[in-house]
Design a protein around this motif. Sequence first.
Motif, short mmCIF file in Angstrom:
data_model
loop_
_atom_site.label_atom_id
_atom_site.label_comp_id
_atom_site.label_asym_id
_atom_site.label_seq_id
_atom_site.Cartn_x
_atom_site.Cartn_y
_atom_site.Cartn_z
N LEU A 262 -9.25 0.02 2.85
CA LEU A 262 -10.18 0.16 1.73
C LEU A 262 -11.56 0.61 2.22
O LEU A 262 -12.19 1.48 1.61
CB LEU A 262 -10.30 -1.17 0.99
CG LEU A 262 -11.13 -1.15 -0.30
CD1 LEU A 262 -10.47 -0.27 -1.34
CD2 LEU A 262 -11.32 -2.56 -0.85
N LEU B 108 -6.70 4.14 -5.36
CA LEU B 108 -6.37 2.98 -4.53
C LEU B 108 -5.01 2.44 -4.94
O LEU B 108 -4.84 1.91 -6.05
CB LEU B 108 -7.44 1.90 -4.69
CG LEU B 108 -8.90 2.37 -4.56
CD1 LEU B 108 -9.86 1.23 -4.85
CD2 LEU B 108 -9.16 2.96 -3.18
N PRO C 40 -4.53 -2.03 -3.80
CA PRO C 40 -5.56 -2.46 -2.85
C PRO C 40 -5.63 -3.97 -2.66
O PRO C 40 -6.25 -4.43 -1.69
CB PRO C 40 -6.85 -1.93 -3.47
CG PRO C 40 -6.57 -1.89 -4.95
CD PRO C 40 -5.13 -1.48 -5.05
#
Length: 229
Positions: free
Chosen positions: A135, A148, A151
């Motif tokens: 991340l 993402l 995540p």
Amino acid sequence: MVEAKMLGKRYMRKQAVKDVTLTIEDGKVYALLGPNGSGKTTFMKMIAGLVKPTEGCLSYNGEKIGVESKKQVAYMSTEPFFYAYMTVKDVGKYYADFFEDFSMERYEALISRMDLRMEDKAKELSSGLAAKLKLAATLARDARLYMLDEPLNGIDIIAREAIIRTIVEAAAAEKTILISSHLVDELEPIVDSVVFMKRGSVVLSGDAEEVRQERGKSIVDLYKEVYAE
């Protein structure tokens, strides 16, 4: 920003994505929801230019997905993508070599916030710390669109709050963020729009608040309803 029209992706006999028509607008946070196998990852990989569609059309700012769109799209995959020899610092250098918009200063700040150390070996990190490293590397880019993929996987409840705050701060810079997850309760407070995928198709999408009002249910309750079968 991103427009898909009757988009599809087939792998041999398997239809991973089917007839997806969707517009992703600039400056919003999207939740891409659905269980494993619903087509979320394949859809994101097509936007990232890592997978080519087999049907339909997909564009970024009116242009086909390609070299120019890749410069403005930061994609965080679920798979590990660091070499075994790398330290956390090496990961930053690796990204800086590939992406002109990568900020080592921002990367170092994110690494510090996520309780990582530059000398840590990437291969020795726990699943939660490895997720934080991915991340940090992704959000250290000055991209227009951040995607993402799961995540929050492997992240404990306390650390999730820090991850969510970091994502919200990225969104505050008028970026577009597309987050795929099945942890709906964590995402509902921060997203502007929702996209529900099931068996490769979009079964429900729209402004999160409008969807709640029209259906009379929270996004969490809608998730349970859509995927109860």
